[in-house]
Design a protein around this motif. Structure first.
Motif, short mmCIF file in Angstrom:
data_model
loop_
_atom_site.label_atom_id
_atom_site.label_comp_id
_atom_site.label_asym_id
_atom_site.label_seq_id
_atom_site.Cartn_x
_atom_site.Cartn_y
_atom_site.Cartn_z
N GLY A 32 -5.11 6.30 -3.28
CA GLY A 32 -5.05 5.10 -2.45
C GLY A 32 -5.31 5.40 -0.98
O GLY A 32 -5.98 4.62 -0.29
N GLN A 33 -4.81 6.54 -0.51
CA GLN A 33 -5.06 6.92 0.88
C GLN A 33 -6.53 7.26 1.09
O GLN A 33 -7.15 6.87 2.08
CB GLN A 33 -4.17 8.11 1.28
N GLU A 51 -11.58 -1.71 0.44
CA GLU A 51 -10.24 -2.06 -0.06
C GLU A 51 -9.69 -3.27 0.69
O GLU A 51 -9.06 -4.15 0.07
CB GLU A 51 -9.29 -0.88 0.08
N LEU A 52 -9.92 -3.35 1.98
CA LEU A 52 -9.47 -4.52 2.74
C LEU A 52 -10.16 -5.78 2.24
O LEU A 52 -9.52 -6.83 2.09
CB LEU A 52 -9.73 -4.30 4.24
N GLY A 100 -0.47 4.34 -0.33
CA GLY A 100 -1.30 5.48 0.03
C GLY A 100 -0.91 6.19 1.31
O GLY A 100 -1.41 7.28 1.58
N ALA A 120 -4.86 3.32 10.33
CA ALA A 120 -5.02 2.44 9.17
C ALA A 120 -4.39 1.07 9.42
O ALA A 120 -4.98 0.03 9.08
CB ALA A 120 -4.40 3.10 7.94
N ASN A 163 -9.08 6.20 -0.54
CA ASN A 163 -9.97 5.06 -0.73
C ASN A 163 -9.73 3.94 0.28
O ASN A 163 -10.41 2.91 0.22
CB ASN A 163 -9.80 4.50 -2.15
N TYR A 164 -8.77 4.13 1.18
CA TYR A 164 -8.49 3.07 2.14
C TYR A 164 -9.68 2.87 3.08
O TYR A 164 -10.28 3.83 3.56
CB TYR A 164 -7.25 3.41 2.96
N PHE A 221 2.74 -1.72 4.39
CA PHE A 221 2.55 -0.28 4.38
C PHE A 221 3.89 0.42 4.19
O PHE A 221 4.81 0.27 5.00
CB PHE A 221 1.96 0.19 5.72
N LEU A 267 0.84 -1.19 0.00
CA LEU A 267 0.00 0.00 0.00
C LEU A 267 0.88 1.25 0.00
O LEU A 267 1.64 1.47 0.94
CB LEU A 267 -0.91 0.01 1.23
N ALA A 311 -6.19 -2.66 9.71
CA ALA A 311 -5.77 -3.84 8.97
C ALA A 311 -5.59 -5.03 9.90
O ALA A 311 -6.00 -6.16 9.59
CB ALA A 311 -4.48 -3.55 8.21
#
Length: 206
Positions: free
Chosen positions: A68-69, A76-77, A50, A115, A71-72, A90, A48, A119
């Motif tokens: 990307g940041q 996305e997960l 982002g 973030a 839309n996290y 990351f 990732l 995860a």
């Protein structure tokens, strides 16, 4: 935690990651193989980008990473899991994590930590990769780890040091040639600041 300095390529069967937020995964090393909760395991990862720098920097310099940041999150997960990933790697910004750096960004630090914890709560193993390059917001990249790197890891250790499902990749892509002198710099550092290649480098084995 596990400190990553090289990748493992042993052919072992993959163990699926639990999606239970309360799971207590233990990633370890046995010989030349990685294990998850004592069972041979391969990391199937997604990198990732982002969170490689603060939002404002990415928005103006790397809009794809900025997207990307933005839309996290859960979609996305879920997409990463559907893709077959059990690990999220990351890329993180060395200067933006260090309170002594003029590029330090408290908001970035808080968003990054949140973030990565999300995860973990979603069942992924997390790998944190320290990045000190132009696209991480660094105007003067360092070829090897420095005291700034140490300060960043000291902080990240307060957040994830007791989590055996988080891996620390201490310094991505050292920018020096492979020779005997530079291997000594990588291993033992340059406390006397005598090196012209990497003055003030912190040794990976010290």
């Amino acid at each position: 935690i596990i400190v990553i300095t090289s990748s493992c390529g042993a052919a072992v069967s993959a163990t699926p990651i639990s999606t239970d937020p309360a799971s207590h995964q233990i990633v370890s090393v046995s010989g030349n193989s990685m294990t998850l909760d004592g069972t041979p395991w391969l990391s199937y990862g997604v990198t990732l980008r982002g969170f490689v720098a603060p939002s404002a920097f990415l928005r103006s310099h790397f809009p794809a990473a900025y997207a990307g940041q933005r839309n996290y999150g859960v979609p996305e997960l879920n997409a990463a899991r559907a893709f077959g990933a059990n690990t999220l790697r990351f890329q993180v910004s060395q200067p933006s994590l260090d309170p002594r750096s003029p590029r330090y960004d408290q908001n970035y630090v808080e968003k990054l930590v949140a973030a990565m914890k999300q995860a973990r709560q979603s069942g992924f193993v997390v790998m944190i990769m320290m990045q000190d390059e132009p696209f991480s917001g660094e105007s003067h990249p360092h070829p090897l780890a420095t005291e700034e790197t140490v300060r960043d890891w000291d902080y990240l250790n307060t957040q994830f040091g007791n989590d055996r499902g988080v891996l620390f990749e201490l310094y991505n892509e050292p920018e020096i040639r492979a020779n005997a002198t530079n291997w000594q710099l990588w291993a033992n550092g340059d406390e006397r600041h005598s090196s012209t290649m990497a003055p003030g480098a912190v040794g990976m084995q010290t």
